[in-house]
Design a protein around this motif. Structure first.
Motif, short mmCIF file in Angstrom:
data_model
loop_
_atom_site.label_atom_id
_atom_site.label_comp_id
_atom_site.label_asym_id
_atom_site.label_seq_id
_atom_site.Cartn_x
_atom_site.Cartn_y
_atom_site.Cartn_z
N THR A 1 63.98 41.27 6.59
CA THR A 1 63.33 42.55 6.29
C THR A 1 64.33 43.55 5.70
OG1 THR A 1 61.75 42.16 8.07
CG2 THR A 1 61.95 44.42 7.26
N LEU B 1 54.82 40.44 -0.02
CA LEU B 1 53.94 40.20 1.12
C LEU B 1 54.27 38.89 1.82
CD1 LEU B 1 50.51 41.48 -0.21
CD2 LEU B 1 52.00 42.57 1.47
N THR C 1 57.29 39.48 3.97
CA THR C 1 56.88 40.26 5.13
C THR C 1 56.11 39.41 6.12
OG1 THR C 1 56.79 42.22 3.72
CG2 THR C 1 55.71 42.38 5.85
N LEU C 2 55.26 38.53 5.63
CA LEU C 2 54.52 37.61 6.51
C LEU C 2 55.47 36.68 7.24
CD1 LEU C 2 51.77 36.46 7.44
CD2 LEU C 2 51.97 34.86 5.53
N SER D 1 58.60 37.25 8.00
CA SER D 1 59.28 38.04 9.02
C SER D 1 58.37 38.30 10.21
CB SER D 1 59.74 39.37 8.45
OG SER D 1 60.73 39.18 7.48
N SER D 2 57.11 38.58 9.95
CA SER D 2 56.15 38.83 11.02
C SER D 2 55.94 37.61 11.89
CB SER D 2 54.81 39.27 10.44
OG SER D 2 54.96 40.47 9.74
N ALA E 1 52.80 40.50 15.83
CA ALA E 1 52.95 40.07 14.43
C ALA E 1 52.16 40.97 13.49
CB ALA E 1 52.50 38.61 14.29
N ILE E 2 50.94 41.30 13.86
CA ILE E 2 50.12 42.18 13.01
C ILE E 2 50.71 43.59 12.97
CG2 ILE E 2 47.86 43.32 12.85
CD1 ILE E 2 46.64 40.69 13.86
N PHE F 1 53.80 43.52 10.72
CA PHE F 1 53.39 43.40 9.33
C PHE F 1 52.86 44.73 8.80
CE2 PHE F 1 50.48 42.35 5.89
CZ PHE F 1 51.23 41.47 5.14
N ILE G 1 55.73 47.33 8.36
CA ILE G 1 56.59 47.09 7.19
C ILE G 1 55.84 47.38 5.89
CG2 ILE G 1 57.88 45.31 5.92
CD1 ILE G 1 59.23 46.39 8.48
N VAL G 2 54.58 46.99 5.81
CA VAL G 2 53.80 47.30 4.61
C VAL G 2 53.68 48.81 4.43
CG1 VAL G 2 51.49 47.17 3.61
CG2 VAL G 2 52.58 45.12 4.49
#
Length: 116
Positions: free
Chosen positions: A49, A64, A67-68, A70-71, A92-93, A96, A99-100
């Motif tokens: 990240t 994305l 990021t996924l 990393s999540s 995890a959600i 995500f 970060i988004v």
């Protein structure tokens, strides 16, 4: 077409992303399910990240995807810590989404910077 000089932030971002991916992939298969594995995956996810933030990828799909990945690493860490799938999915959600939102905030600042 002239090449742009390599900036420190770009080189640092790529280096940290590569190290983060190597840590995450390696730790998934090294003593899977142990605390050592979970901590290493967590470290790799955070490094990925940070590298992603420094590199500043313009491709939305790749951004994305990183990021996924990393999540999923954060979720794995929570799964090993709590043994609860509910908290794993929530963590995890949440990571995500955070970060988004953070990267979206950064890009909106860059767009509006010219008006200041």
């Amino acid at each position: 077409m002239a090449r742009k000089p390599l900036k420190f932030t770009t080189a640092f971002g790529v280096t940290v992303m590569v190290l983060g991916v190597l840590l995450e992939f390696g730790a998934f298969f090294y003593h899977a399910g142990s605390m050592v594995s979970a901590e290493t995956v967590f470290t790799g996810a955070i490094m990925l990240t940070i590298g992603h933030a420094f590199f500043g990828i313009e491709n939305l799909f790749l951004s994305l995807l990183l990021t996924l990945f990393s999540s999923i690493g954060i979720g794995y860490f929570v799964l090993v810590q709590t043994s609860s799938w509910l908290w794993t999915v929530i963590a995890a959600i949440a990571f995500f989404a955070f970060i988004v939102a953070l990267f979206g905030f950064r890009s909106s600042i860059r767009e509006k910077h010219g008006m200041w």
